[in-house]
Design an enzyme around this catalytic site. Structure first.
Site, short mmCIF file in Angstrom:
data_model
loop_
_atom_site.label_atom_id
_atom_site.label_comp_id
_atom_site.label_asym_id
_atom_site.label_seq_id
_atom_site.Cartn_x
_atom_site.Cartn_y
_atom_site.Cartn_z
N VAL A 136 0.84 -1.19 0.00
CA VAL A 136 0.00 0.00 0.00
C VAL A 136 0.89 1.24 0.00
CG1 VAL A 136 -2.08 1.02 0.98
CG2 VAL A 136 -1.73 -1.41 1.17
N CYS A 137 0.65 2.20 0.88
CA CYS A 137 1.31 3.51 0.79
C CYS A 137 2.83 3.46 0.93
CB CYS A 137 0.73 4.46 1.83
SG CYS A 137 -0.99 4.86 1.49
N GLY A 138 3.36 2.44 1.57
CA GLY A 138 4.80 2.37 1.76
C GLY A 138 5.55 1.65 0.66
N SER A 139 4.89 1.32 -0.44
CA SER A 139 5.53 0.52 -1.49
C SER A 139 6.77 1.17 -2.07
CB SER A 139 4.54 0.22 -2.62
OG SER A 139 3.50 -0.59 -2.15
#
Length: 107
Positions: free
Chosen positions: A87-90
């Site tokens: 998700v957002c940390g990819s």
């Protein structure tokens, strides 16, 4: 230790979910960005040793979209590619994976 460099980066235009790019797959957008990054770096696709991609919402796009994008951008089939999806940390995890392989930056 082998020297590793990030020669370039590019991203797609920013849009809203279900907006102007809804009919364009993430792979197609990624190929466009990858080709542009290669062009900006003034290198050829065969000079790239490995591709890492941080991606989100990849369901229905097939396996390993980083590899699909790399092949679409002309990177040889012999070169590995890895998709990271958390998700957002990819994107950050992709960077960390690269740093883990290359060691800390030296000044």
């Amino acid at each position: 230790m082998r020297e590793v460099v990030i020669a370039s980066a590019a991203r797609t235009a920013v849009g809203s979910f279900g907006g102007a790019f809804k009919s364009v797959s993430a792979v197609e957008l990624g190929v466009t960005a990858a080709k542009e990054a290669i062009k900006r770096a003034n290198i050829t696709p065969d000079m790239i040793d490995e591709s890492l991609l941080g991606g989100v919402l990849t369901a229905g796009l097939g396996q390993n979209i980083a590899r699909q994008i790399a092949l679409g951008a002309g990177i040889p089939v012999e070169k590995p590619a890895m998709t990271i999806n958390i998700v957002c940390g990819s994107g950050l995890r992709s960077w960390r994976a690269l740093r883990t392989r290359t060691g800390p930056r030296r000044r």
